[in-house]
Write a protein that holds these residues in place. Structure first.
Motif, PDB file in Angstrom:
ATOM      1  N   LYS A  77       0.812  -1.214   0.000  1.00 13.70           N
ATOM      2  CA  LYS A  77       0.000   0.000   0.000  1.00 13.70           C
ATOM      3  C   LYS A  77       0.855   1.279   0.000  1.00 13.70           C
ATOM      4  O   LYS A  77       0.602   2.220   0.739  1.00 13.70           O
ATOM      5  N   GLN A  78       1.882   1.288  -0.866  1.00 13.45           N
ATOM      6  CA  GLN A  78       2.722   2.479  -0.974  1.00 13.45           C
ATOM      7  C   GLN A  78       2.340   3.247  -2.237  1.00 13.45           C
ATOM      8  O   GLN A  78       2.506   2.747  -3.353  1.00 13.45           O
ATOM      9  N   LEU A  79       1.833   4.452  -2.065  1.00 14.47           N
ATOM     10  CA  LEU A  79       1.446   5.280  -3.202  1.00 14.47           C
ATOM     11  C   LEU A  79       2.657   5.600  -4.076  1.00 14.47           C
ATOM     12  O   LEU A  79       3.788   5.657  -3.589  1.00 14.47           O
ATOM     13  N   THR A  80       2.409   5.839  -5.363  1.00 17.87           N
ATOM     14  CA  THR A  80       3.533   6.129  -6.247  1.00 17.87           C
ATOM     15  C   THR A  80       4.248   7.421  -5.857  1.00 17.87           C
ATOM     16  O   THR A  80       5.459   7.542  -6.013  1.00 17.87           O
ATOM     17  N   PHE A  81       3.522   8.418  -5.333  1.00 23.79           N
ATOM     18  CA  PHE A  81       4.174   9.665  -4.926  1.00 23.79           C
ATOM     19  C   PHE A  81       4.992   9.470  -3.649  1.00 23.79           C
ATOM     20  O   PHE A  81       6.002  10.157  -3.443  1.00 23.79           O
ATOM     21  N   THR A  82       4.574   8.564  -2.787  1.00 23.50           N
ATOM     22  CA  THR A  82       5.382   8.236  -1.611  1.00 23.50           C
ATOM     23  C   THR A  82       6.689   7.597  -2.059  1.00 23.50           C
ATOM     24  O   THR A  82       7.769   7.896  -1.534  1.00 23.50           O
ATOM     25  N   ARG A  83       6.585   6.725  -3.044  1.00 25.96           N
ATOM     26  CA  ARG A  83       7.783   6.097  -3.599  1.00 25.96           C
ATOM     27  C   ARG A  83       8.688   7.148  -4.255  1.00 25.96           C
ATOM     28  O   ARG A  83       9.912   7.129  -4.084  1.00 25.96           O
ATOM     29  N   GLU A  84       8.084   8.083  -4.980  1.00 29.15           N
ATOM     30  CA  GLU A  84       8.874   9.130  -5.625  1.00 29.15           C
ATOM     31  C   GLU A  84       9.557  10.019  -4.586  1.00 29.15           C
ATOM     32  O   GLU A  84      10.704  10.446  -4.781  1.00 29.15           O
ATOM     33  N   PHE A  85       8.879  10.307  -3.495  1.00 24.40           N
ATOM     34  CA  PHE A  85       9.460  11.110  -2.421  1.00 24.40           C
ATOM     35  C   PHE A  85      10.720  10.449  -1.859  1.00 24.40           C
ATOM     36  O   PHE A  85      11.770  11.083  -1.695  1.00 24.40           O
ATOM     37  N   LYS A  86      10.646   9.159  -1.591  1.00 22.98           N
ATOM     38  CA  LYS A  86      11.803   8.433  -1.062  1.00 22.98           C
ATOM     39  C   LYS A  86      12.929   8.367  -2.094  1.00 22.98           C
ATOM     40  O   LYS A  86      14.107   8.545  -1.754  1.00 22.98           O
ATOM     41  N   ASN A  87      12.569   8.136  -3.346  1.00 26.40           N
ATOM     42  CA  ASN A  87      13.575   8.035  -4.393  1.00 26.40           C
ATOM     43  C   ASN A  87      14.231   9.372  -4.698  1.00 26.40           C
ATOM     44  O   ASN A  87      15.409   9.426  -5.077  1.00 26.40           O
ATOM     45  N   TYR A  88      13.484  10.449  -4.549  1.00 22.28           N
ATOM     46  CA  TYR A  88      14.051  11.791  -4.729  1.00 22.28           C
ATOM     47  C   TYR A  88      15.252  11.977  -3.803  1.00 22.28           C
ATOM     48  O   TYR A  88      16.318  12.448  -4.225  1.00 22.28           O
ATOM     49  N   HIS A  89      15.087  11.616  -2.561  1.00 19.88           N
ATOM     50  CA  HIS A  89      16.179  11.769  -1.591  1.00 19.88           C
ATOM     51  C   HIS A  89      17.307  10.785  -1.856  1.00 19.88           C
ATOM     52  O   HIS A  89      18.480  11.093  -1.582  1.00 19.88           O
ATOM     53  N   LEU A  90      16.977   9.624  -2.400  1.00 18.78           N
ATOM     54  CA  LEU A  90      18.010   8.659  -2.775  1.00 18.78           C
ATOM     55  C   LEU A  90      18.893   9.226  -3.883  1.00 18.78           C
ATOM     56  O   LEU A  90      20.126   9.124  -3.828  1.00 18.78           O
ATOM     57  N   VAL A  91      18.264   9.852  -4.879  1.00 24.25           N
ATOM     58  CA  VAL A  91      19.020  10.453  -5.981  1.00 24.25           C
ATOM     59  C   VAL A  91      19.894  11.594  -5.471  1.00 24.25           C
ATOM     60  O   VAL A  91      21.068  11.716  -5.840  1.00 24.25           O
ATOM     61  N   LYS A  92      19.352  12.425  -4.606  1.00 22.33           N
ATOM     62  CA  LYS A  92      20.137  13.539  -4.060  1.00 22.33           C
ATOM     63  C   LYS A  92      21.320  13.031  -3.233  1.00 22.33           C
ATOM     64  O   LYS A  92      22.388  13.637  -3.225  1.00 22.33           O
ATOM     65  N   SER A  93      21.122  11.913  -2.535  1.00 20.44           N
ATOM     66  CA  SER A  93      22.213  11.364  -1.718  1.00 20.44           C
ATOM     67  C   SER A  93      23.368  10.870  -2.585  1.00 20.44           C
ATOM     68  O   SER A  93      24.488  10.739  -2.103  1.00 20.44           O
ATOM     69  N   ALA A  94      23.088  10.618  -3.869  1.00 12.50           N
ATOM     70  CA  ALA A  94      24.137  10.205  -4.798  1.00 12.50           C
ATOM     71  C   ALA A  94      24.863  11.412  -5.388  1.00 12.50           C
ATOM     72  O   ALA A  94      25.772  11.243  -6.209  1.00 12.50           O
ATOM     73  N   GLY A  95      24.456  12.613  -4.993  1.00 12.88           N
ATOM     74  CA  GLY A  95      25.118  13.821  -5.474  1.00 12.88           C
ATOM     75  C   GLY A  95      24.600  14.316  -6.809  1.00 12.88           C
ATOM     76  O   GLY A  95      25.227  15.159  -7.451  1.00 12.88           O
ATOM     77  N   VAL A  96      23.455  13.814  -7.243  1.00  9.31           N
ATOM     78  CA  VAL A  96      22.858  14.252  -8.512  1.00  9.31           C
ATOM     79  C   VAL A  96      22.012  15.498  -8.255  1.00  9.31           C
ATOM     80  O   VAL A  96      21.183  15.515  -7.340  1.00  9.31           O
ATOM     81  N   ILE A  97      22.226  16.534  -9.056  1.00  5.40           N
ATOM     82  CA  ILE A  97      21.468  17.777  -8.910  1.00  5.40           C
ATOM     83  C   ILE A  97      20.116  17.614  -9.601  1.00  5.40           C
ATOM     84  O   ILE A  97      20.048  17.271 -10.789  1.00  5.40           O
ATOM     85  N   VAL A  98      19.047  17.828  -8.865  1.00  4.72           N
ATOM     86  CA  VAL A  98      17.702  17.687  -9.426  1.00  4.72           C
ATOM     87  C   VAL A  98      16.898  18.942  -9.088  1.00  4.72           C
ATOM     88  O   VAL A  98      17.420  19.926  -8.578  1.00  4.72           O
ATOM     89  N   TYR A  99      15.612  18.895  -9.378  1.00  4.06           N
ATOM     90  CA  TYR A  99      14.729  20.003  -9.040  1.00  4.06           C
ATOM     91  C   TYR A  99      14.569  20.102  -7.523  1.00  4.06           C
ATOM     92  O   TYR A  99      14.945  19.184  -6.785  1.00  4.06           O
ATOM     93  N   ASP A 100      13.981  21.191  -7.038  1.00  2.00           N
ATOM     94  CA  ASP A 100      13.730  21.352  -5.601  1.00  2.00           C
ATOM     95  C   ASP A 100      12.359  20.796  -5.243  1.00  2.00           C
ATOM     96  O   ASP A 100      11.341  21.210  -5.808  1.00  2.00           O
ATOM     97  N   LEU A 101      12.351  19.850  -4.322  1.00  4.40           N
ATOM     98  CA  LEU A 101      11.091  19.378  -3.761  1.00  4.40           C
ATOM     99  C   LEU A 101      10.685  20.349  -2.661  1.00  4.40           C
ATOM    100  O   LEU A 101      11.474  20.654  -1.762  1.00  4.40           O
ATOM    101  N   ILE A 102       9.479  20.862  -2.730  1.00  6.23           N
ATOM    102  CA  ILE A 102       9.033  21.905  -1.811  1.00  6.23           C
ATOM    103  C   ILE A 102       8.202  21.344  -0.665  1.00  6.23           C
ATOM    104  O   ILE A 102       8.391  21.707   0.499  1.00  6.23           O
ATOM    105  N   TYR A 103       7.303  20.437  -0.993  1.00  7.91           N
ATOM    106  CA  TYR A 103       6.372  19.939   0.027  1.00  7.91           C
ATOM    107  C   TYR A 103       5.954  18.522  -0.325  1.00  7.91           C
ATOM    108  O   TYR A 103       5.711  18.191  -1.486  1.00  7.91           O
ATOM    109  N   PHE A 104       5.876  17.688   0.700  1.00  2.00           N
ATOM    110  CA  PHE A 104       5.308  16.346   0.543  1.00  2.00           C
ATOM    111  C   PHE A 104       4.573  15.980   1.820  1.00  2.00           C
ATOM    112  O   PHE A 104       5.051  16.267   2.927  1.00  2.00           O
TER     113      PHE A 104
END
Length: 264
Positions: A77-104
């Motif tokens: 029961k994990q929503l796709t946006f919940t998954r995207e939220f977790k993966n966003y931080h995973l990508v940032k932890s790898a040092g990849v520059i992405v867009y700014d997440l403002i609110y979740f």
């Protein structure tokens, strides 16, 4: 689960958008038709856009009971946006520059799982799927400039894969560059690339061949108009080889095979 970008807190306070209900009930302009699941009227997901007083674009993503196709993730029961939220931080932890997440934020209300995902738009950037038709119509940039464009994308993808991260949806519409569309092309001295869409991101073991099987093949298949010489250059630099090896030739043949299937 809740996240609020500290740099945006004052701005969101000023427009009273700091809690779930405020975002959930906000009347905003849809950017595409809502995603739905057949036979499940309560399951939906959609994206809207809005402008701040400073002229910045925000993308507001809202969904309810909308789960990934993967059976295990649906079971959890994990929503796709919940998954995207977790993966966003995973990508940032790898040092990849992405867009700014403002609110979740996610919640369960009246038996329904809901999530809100707000990101700053990539103003000043354009997706590769919009650039390619412009280049086809007006002429492609010179080879040196094309490879200058490919270089930051190459390094970004290699960095993801070094960290055992598979993007898993690496199509041109998910790749953004700070490029202009006027012809003759004014290619900036520093070319930046941004990735979007982390819902299908996966962690891999070090011996997996999926980075090539999934990410590079997807990029090749969806970007059919890119010159073949640039594809070979990209692959050689990805594999860090100076001459085509037997492995590289096999990969290129598979590229071509899959590209023909795409054209049918």
């Amino acid at each position: 689960m809740k996240y609020l970008h500290t740099d945006w807190q004052q701005t969101l306070n000023s427009i009273e958008l700091v809690n779930f209900d405020a975002w959930w009930n906000l009347d905003a302009k849809p950017v595409e038709a809502p995603n739905t699941i057949a036979g499940k009227p309560n399951a939906w997901s959609h994206v809207c856009s809005l402008k701040t007083a400073e002229g910045k674009t925000l993308y507001l993503k809202r969904q309810q009971d909308f789960y990934p196709k993967n059976l295990l993730q649906r079971f959890c029961k994990q929503l796709t946006f919940t998954r995207e939220f977790k993966n966003y931080h995973l990508v940032k932890s790898a040092g990849v520059i992405v867009y700014d997440l403002i609110y979740f934020e996610s919640r369960i209300t009246n038996g329904h799982r809901q999530a809100i995902y707000v990101a700053e738009g990539l103003d000043g950037f354009i997706s590769l799927d919009k650039l390619i038709p412009i280049w086809n119509a007006n002429g492609w940039p010179p080879r040196m400039d094309r490879r200058r464009i490919l270089s930051p994308l190459l390094e970004t993808i290699k960095n993801l894969h070094r960290h055992g991260i598979l993007h898993n949806a690496l199509s041109p519409r998910h790749l953004f560059f700070n490029l202009f569309t006027d012809h003759p092309y004014d290619i900036p001295e520093k070319i930046d690339v941004r990735l979007i869409d982390f819902e299908r991101l996966k962690k891999l073991n070090q011996r997996s061949d999926k980075p090539i099987q999934r990410d590079l093949f997807t990029l090749h298949r969806r970007g059919l108009h890119w010159p073949n010489s640039d594809r070979v250059w990209f692959l050689k630099n990805y594999l860090e080889i100076s001459k085509l090896t037997a492995e590289a030739k096999t990969i290129i043949r598979e590229f071509q095979k899959r590209a023909k299937k795409k054209l049918r």
